[in-house]
Design a protein around this motif. Structure first.
Motif, short mmCIF file in Angstrom:
data_model
loop_
_atom_site.label_atom_id
_atom_site.label_comp_id
_atom_site.label_asym_id
_atom_site.label_seq_id
_atom_site.Cartn_x
_atom_site.Cartn_y
_atom_site.Cartn_z
N UNK A 49 -4.78 20.83 29.48
CA UNK A 49 -4.67 22.27 29.74
C UNK A 49 -3.38 22.83 29.16
N UNK A 50 -2.32 22.06 29.19
CA UNK A 50 -1.02 22.54 28.70
C UNK A 50 -1.07 22.87 27.23
N UNK A 51 -1.93 22.20 26.48
CA UNK A 51 -2.01 22.41 25.05
C UNK A 51 -2.51 23.78 24.66
N UNK A 52 -3.18 24.49 25.60
CA UNK A 52 -3.73 25.80 25.24
C UNK A 52 -3.46 26.88 26.29
N UNK A 53 -2.67 26.55 27.30
CA UNK A 53 -2.41 27.52 28.37
C UNK A 53 -1.42 28.58 27.93
N UNK A 54 -1.66 29.80 28.38
CA UNK A 54 -0.70 30.88 28.15
C UNK A 54 0.14 31.13 29.40
N UNK A 55 -0.41 30.77 30.56
CA UNK A 55 0.31 30.89 31.83
C UNK A 55 0.37 29.50 32.46
N UNK A 56 1.58 29.01 32.71
CA UNK A 56 1.71 27.63 33.17
C UNK A 56 1.74 27.49 34.69
N UNK A 57 1.74 28.61 35.40
CA UNK A 57 1.90 28.58 36.86
C UNK A 57 0.87 27.68 37.54
N UNK A 58 -0.39 27.75 37.08
CA UNK A 58 -1.46 27.04 37.77
C UNK A 58 -1.80 25.70 37.12
N UNK A 59 -1.02 25.27 36.14
CA UNK A 59 -1.34 24.03 35.44
C UNK A 59 -1.45 22.81 36.36
N UNK A 60 -0.51 22.58 37.29
CA UNK A 60 -0.66 21.41 38.17
C UNK A 60 -1.94 21.46 39.00
N UNK A 61 -2.32 22.64 39.48
CA UNK A 61 -3.55 22.77 40.26
C UNK A 61 -4.78 22.49 39.41
N UNK A 62 -4.81 23.05 38.19
CA UNK A 62 -5.94 22.80 37.29
C UNK A 62 -6.03 21.32 36.94
N UNK A 63 -4.87 20.71 36.70
CA UNK A 63 -4.84 19.29 36.36
C UNK A 63 -5.37 18.45 37.51
N UNK A 64 -4.98 18.80 38.74
CA UNK A 64 -5.47 18.06 39.91
C UNK A 64 -6.98 18.19 40.05
N UNK A 65 -7.51 19.39 39.90
CA UNK A 65 -8.95 19.60 40.04
C UNK A 65 -9.73 18.84 38.97
N UNK A 66 -9.24 18.89 37.74
CA UNK A 66 -9.95 18.21 36.65
C UNK A 66 -9.83 16.70 36.80
N UNK A 67 -8.66 16.21 37.18
CA UNK A 67 -8.47 14.78 37.38
C UNK A 67 -9.37 14.27 38.50
N UNK A 68 -9.51 15.06 39.56
CA UNK A 68 -10.40 14.67 40.67
C UNK A 68 -11.84 14.52 40.17
N UNK A 69 -12.29 15.47 39.37
CA UNK A 69 -13.65 15.40 38.83
C UNK A 69 -13.81 14.16 37.95
N UNK A 70 -12.83 13.89 37.12
CA UNK A 70 -12.90 12.74 36.21
C UNK A 70 -12.88 11.43 36.99
N UNK A 71 -12.06 11.35 38.03
CA UNK A 71 -12.00 10.12 38.82
C UNK A 71 -13.30 9.89 39.58
N UNK A 72 -13.90 10.95 40.08
CA UNK A 72 -15.20 10.81 40.74
C UNK A 72 -16.24 10.34 39.74
N UNK A 73 -16.18 10.86 38.53
CA UNK A 73 -17.11 10.44 37.49
C UNK A 73 -16.90 8.97 37.14
N UNK A 74 -15.64 8.56 36.98
CA UNK A 74 -15.34 7.17 36.65
C UNK A 74 -15.82 6.23 37.75
N UNK A 75 -15.65 6.64 39.00
CA UNK A 75 -16.11 5.81 40.11
C UNK A 75 -17.62 5.61 40.05
N UNK A 76 -18.33 6.67 39.67
CA UNK A 76 -19.79 6.56 39.56
C UNK A 76 -20.17 5.64 38.40
N UNK A 77 -19.51 5.81 37.27
CA UNK A 77 -19.81 5.00 36.09
C UNK A 77 -19.57 3.51 36.38
N UNK A 78 -18.51 3.22 37.11
CA UNK A 78 -18.14 1.83 37.39
C UNK A 78 -18.80 1.27 38.64
#
Length: 222
Positions: A49-78
């Motif tokens: 997200x940091x690579x294309x964000x214009x406002x950095x205020x919410x970057x940690x929150x967006x990163x947490x939400x996306x990481x949570x989705x990815x980790x749930x996906x990885x758990x399913x795959x494995x």
């Protein structure tokens, strides 16, 4: 030109927010993944997200939400997840209009019966305001969503992949059910021109729910 925000550029508040995000994820996935995996997913999500964000205020929150989705996906795959609900992934080019509306309808209708994710080959900076307004007209709020890419684990964890115009960029993994929805891209259109696209997506989502054995739990305002 979009400025790239590196983690080394973060303010103290942003660093604390990212640390809190890591703590939240570690608490949630402590029995599934190690700290290194969790932090790697969080930081790579932040960098995305940091690579294309214009406002950095919410970057940690967006990163947490996306990481949570990815980790749930990885758990399913494995095979580490006990969530056996069908998962549908909606993909388009910018993850700003069509795929966001589809995910909005799917989540609204399916409730806890199934899981919906979305992604784009070239994620935009924000969700299309016309799509947000058109969905609000039928009582569905997608204003808190954000354009994001897809990752290998997310595609591999999906049971059904719905593509909408991402062409050769759309990922293909064996064992998934793929379906292409031919829909006009609402990018640059006003709300009036977006409504027919929204209504077509609603119809397709209702059909998809029937295909996977889910019953629409809610209606929408028309």
């Amino acid at each position: 030109m979009t400025k790239t925000h590196h983690r080394s550029d973060l303010s103290i508040d942003q660093r604390l927010a990212l640390k809190t995000a890591a703590t939240n994820l570690q608490r949630e996935f402590a029995d599934t993944f190690g700290v290194e995996t969790i932090e790697r997913f969080l930081h790579s999500s932040y960098d995305e997200f940091a690579g294309r964000a214009t406002i950095i205020k919410f970057l940690p929150l967006l990163a947490e939400r996306f990481a949570r989705q990815r980790l749930r996906a990885l758990a399913k795959v494995e095979g580490l997840s006990h969530d056996e609900r069908p998962t549908v992934l909606f993909l388009c080019t910018h993850n700003a209009g069509r795929s966001q509306m589809a995910m909005g309808f799917f989540t609204h209708f399916a409730g806890e019966q199934a899981v919906a994710w979305s992604g784009g080959s070239e994620p935009a900076g924000e969700v299309n305001p016309a799509a947000v307004a058109a969905m609000a007209e039928v009582g569905i709020d997608i204003s808190t969503e954000f354009p994001k890419p897809w990752t290998d684990e997310i595609v591999q964890a999906a049971d059904v992949v719905i593509t909408m115009g991402c062409g050769d960029a759309c990922p293909v993994f064996p064992g998934r059910r793929y379906e292409e929805w031919v829909l006009e891209d609402p990018a640059g259109l006003d709300v009036a021109a977006t409504r027919p696209i929204r209504d077509d997506i609603e119809r397709r989502v209702r059909e998809l729910l029937g295909d996977i054995g889910a019953t629409p739990l809610r209606s929408v305002a028309h």
